[in-house]
Write a protein that holds these residues in place. Structure first.
Motif, mmCIF file in Angstrom:
data_model
loop_
_atom_site.group_PDB
_atom_site.id
_atom_site.type_symbol
_atom_site.label_atom_id
_atom_site.label_comp_id
_atom_site.label_asym_id
_atom_site.label_seq_id
_atom_site.Cartn_x
_atom_site.Cartn_y
_atom_site.Cartn_z
ATOM 1 N N GLN A 59 0.693 -1.219 -0.422
ATOM 2 C CA GLN A 59 0.028 0.012 0.724
ATOM 3 C C GLN A 59 0.933 1.353 0.361
ATOM 4 N N SER A 60 2.029 1.238 0.265
ATOM 5 C CA SER A 60 3.215 2.556 0.492
ATOM 6 C C SER A 60 3.322 2.442 -0.293
ATOM 7 N N ILE A 66 6.449 3.509 -5.647
ATOM 8 C CA ILE A 66 8.249 3.206 -5.257
ATOM 9 C C ILE A 66 10.033 3.554 -5.402
ATOM 10 N N SER A 67 9.972 3.372 -4.066
ATOM 11 C CA SER A 67 11.839 4.248 -4.491
ATOM 12 C C SER A 67 12.483 3.684 -4.929
ATOM 13 N N ALA A 68 13.705 4.046 -4.645
ATOM 14 C CA ALA A 68 15.031 3.584 -5.516
ATOM 15 C C ALA A 68 15.421 2.080 -4.698
ATOM 16 N N VAL A 69 15.132 2.449 -3.404
ATOM 17 C CA VAL A 69 15.481 0.853 -2.818
ATOM 18 C C VAL A 69 15.024 -0.141 -3.562
ATOM 19 N N LEU A 74 13.672 -5.006 -6.727
ATOM 20 C CA LEU A 74 12.419 -5.224 -7.307
ATOM 21 C C LEU A 74 13.432 -5.361 -9.040
ATOM 22 N N ALA A 75 14.146 -5.761 -9.130
ATOM 23 C CA ALA A 75 15.167 -5.618 -9.679
ATOM 24 C C ALA A 75 15.530 -6.451 -9.622
#
Length: 89
Positions: A59-60, A66-69, A74-75
């Motif tokens: 939800q966030s 989506i942040s860089a982290v 995900l990658a």
């Protein structure tokens, strides 16, 4: 090559998949998969959705992006999945 494609696919797909699941900027959409996940999570936790749990993190990401982290995670996950699929074929 499969690792790169899997990682890229995960990063590109996430901003589309989260809203489709019901994790939106306005909150969890009624009658969505996200709503069902929230219900199950709350029941399993004894009445409330746990902070830091999967539903809260999704939800966030759906609300704020989506942040860089998060993109790096995900990658990495997509790369592992892409490699696993390629090895299974």
């Amino acid at each position: 090559m499969e690792y790169i494609l899997g990682g890229a696919a995960a990063v590109v797909a996430a901003p589309f998949v989260l809203p489709a699941m019901g994790f939106t900027a306005g909150g969890i959409a009624a009658t969505s998969l996200a709503a069902k996940m929230m219900s199950v999570s709350a029941i399993m936790a004894g009445g409330g959705v746990p902070a830091g749990g999967a539903v809260a993190l999704l939800q966030s990401a759906g609300a704020a992006g989506i942040s860089a982290v998060g993109n790096a995670a995900l990658a990495a996950g997509g790369a592992v999945a892409g490699g696993a699929v390629a090895n299974a074929l």
